[in-house]
Design a protein around this motif. Structure first.
Motif, PDB file in Angstrom:
ATOM      1  N   ARG A   1       0.921  -1.174   0.095  1.00 37.72           N
ATOM      2  CA  ARG A   1      -0.104   0.126   0.040  1.00 37.72           C
ATOM      3  C   ARG A   1       0.707   1.228   0.042  1.00 37.72           C
ATOM      4  NH1 ARG A   1      -4.691   0.730   3.923  1.00 37.72           N
ATOM      5  NH2 ARG A   1      -5.905   1.362   2.031  1.00 37.72           N
TER       6      ARG A   1
ATOM      7  N   PRO B   1      -6.429  -0.826  -8.007  1.00 36.04           N
ATOM      8  CA  PRO B   1      -6.939  -1.691  -7.390  1.00 36.04           C
ATOM      9  C   PRO B   1      -7.111  -2.991  -7.671  1.00 36.04           C
ATOM     10  CG  PRO B   1      -8.340   0.337  -7.535  1.00 36.04           C
ATOM     11  CD  PRO B   1      -7.180   0.439  -8.458  1.00 36.04           C
ATOM     12  N   GLU B   2      -7.222  -3.535  -8.952  1.00 35.96           N
ATOM     13  CA  GLU B   2      -7.462  -4.667  -9.472  1.00 35.96           C
ATOM     14  C   GLU B   2      -6.049  -5.626  -9.190  1.00 35.96           C
ATOM     15  OE1 GLU B   2      -9.363  -7.104 -13.281  1.00 35.96           O
ATOM     16  OE2 GLU B   2      -9.838  -5.233 -12.751  1.00 35.96           O
TER      17      GLU B   2
ATOM     18  N   ALA C   1      -5.676  -6.494  -5.741  1.00 37.12           N
ATOM     19  CA  ALA C   1      -6.534  -7.601  -5.360  1.00 37.12           C
ATOM     20  C   ALA C   1      -5.786  -9.072  -6.090  1.00 37.12           C
ATOM     21  CB  ALA C   1      -8.030  -7.424  -5.901  1.00 37.12           C
TER      22      ALA C   1
ATOM     23  N   LYS D   1      -4.554  -5.137   0.251  1.00 38.00           N
ATOM     24  CA  LYS D   1      -5.761  -4.063   0.381  1.00 38.00           C
ATOM     25  C   LYS D   1      -5.864  -3.121  -0.668  1.00 38.00           C
ATOM     26  CE  LYS D   1      -5.473  -4.429   5.619  1.00 38.00           C
ATOM     27  NZ  LYS D   1      -5.315  -3.618   6.984  1.00 38.00           N
ATOM     28  N   LYS D   2      -7.050  -2.536  -0.644  1.00 35.38           N
ATOM     29  CA  LYS D   2      -7.152  -1.789  -1.680  1.00 35.38           C
ATOM     30  C   LYS D   2      -6.090  -0.365  -1.468  1.00 35.38           C
ATOM     31  CE  LYS D   2     -11.985  -2.085  -3.039  1.00 35.38           C
ATOM     32  NZ  LYS D   2     -13.233  -1.416  -3.004  1.00 35.38           N
TER      33      LYS D   2
ATOM     34  N   ARG E   1      -6.111   6.393  -1.216  1.00 32.62           N
ATOM     35  CA  ARG E   1      -6.369   7.530  -2.100  1.00 32.62           C
ATOM     36  C   ARG E   1      -6.127   8.763  -1.434  1.00 32.62           C
ATOM     37  NH1 ARG E   1      -9.889   7.104  -6.519  1.00 32.62           N
ATOM     38  NH2 ARG E   1     -10.698   5.036  -6.869  1.00 32.62           N
TER      39      ARG E   1
END
Length: 311
Positions: free
Chosen positions: A197, A248-249, A252, A257-258, A261
């Motif tokens: 992240r 985000p894809e 995944a 985690k996403k 932003r």
């Protein structure tokens, strides 16, 4: 055909040389050292040693190989620091200017018939108008300062190649590479940043990226060598995608985690103006011309399939 590949041991070259050999071409690899020559031999090419920035050495290598086609895949891109983008591309910029001029001059003197050169269709189109560009659309004429030298070097390469009466010039604008040996291979720094992240979506994440699996890029290059005509071809997959979709894809796929932003001003502080451009202003590219004129279709039509399979 006799084909000389400059940059034969890079990520794309390692995919390209065996395909050319399998297609029945006699392949020569222009390399800088004996160790790189051994690697080229392992791929099926006959090595010729020259520094691309030394015109006399390049001319001697081209005379030795006596090719019908020269393929210019020379880059020196390592870690890309968006805050110091100009420094990250400095060595590649020089190869795209001096290396291109040296190879073209040597090819012209040796009577080479065709010259195929690597360009960039991922970061270089003008950041105005629609989200997806064709080969007829202009490159960015007013880039942020840290991107100016990179786009200037691309512009020099393309103009030099396309303006050449002999050899016939073909420019391949590749999308962002993923797959073996690239910055988006399993375990790479870029994918690890997404996993941890540390690769946020900036602003609305509406910058559009065009990707291409490095093996598909190699297949397209073979097609250009055999079937291409003077001009530019976008070598990208069928699925240009905004950062807000692909990031985000991919997270995944990695089981992460996403991504976070952050607003544009935070992105600018963390990644500089270039980072903001890459996240919010890029335009994608269409592969329609390459499909139509080269008879090429990517085996990985979308990064969604290709990255999932790779990971």
């Amino acid at each position: 055909m006799r084909v000389l590949v400059a940059g034969a041991t890079g990520a794309l070259g390692k995919q390209l040389v065996p395909r050319l050999v399998d297609a029945g071409h006699e392949v020569f690899a222009m390399v800088r050292s004996e160790s790189a020559g051994a690697a080229a031999t392992g791929l099926g090419a006959a090595p010729v040693i020259a520094d691309a920035l030394d015109r006399e050495q390049v001319e001697a290598a081209v005379r030795e190989a006596n090719p019908e086609v020269i393929v210019h895949q020379l880059t020196a891109i390592g870690h890309i620091d968006t805050r110091h983008f100009q420094r990250s591309f400095a060595a590649t910029d020089r190869l795209r200017i001096e290396g291109t001029d040296n190879l073209l001059a040597a090819g012209r003197a040796a009577g080479v018939r065709r010259f195929v050169a690597q360009s960039n269709g991922a970061f270089t189109y003008a950041r105005t108008g629609g989200p997806v560009k064709t080969e007829e659309d202009p490159l960015d004429s007013s880039p942020v300062s840290e991107m100016a030298s990179m786009i200037g070097a691309v512009r020099h390469l393309e103009q030099a190649v396309l303006d050449s009466d002999r050899p016939e010039g073909i420019v391949l604008r590749y999308g962002a590479f993923y797959g073996p040996g690239t910055s988006m291979e399993p375990g790479s720094e870029q994918l690890e940043m997404i996993r941890k992240r540390r690769f946020p979506v900036v602003g609305k994440g509406d910058g559009v990226w065009s990707f291409i699996h490095v093996a598909d890029a190699a297949e397209a290059t073979v097609a250009a060598i055999e079937k291409g005509h003077r001009g530019v071809y976008n070598i990208v997959d069928d699925d240009p995608a905004p950062v807000a979709d692909w990031l985000p894809e991919v997270a995944a796929m990695l089981g992460a985690k996403k991504p976070m932003r952050v607003p544009r001003f935070v992105g600018r502080l963390a990644a500089g103006p270039v980072g903001v451009v890459l996240m919010t202003e890029l335009r994608g590219a269409s592969n329609s011309k390459a499909k139509r004129e080269l008879g090429w279709r990517p085996a990985h039509p979308t990064w969604r399939q290709g990255l999932k399979a790779a990971l």
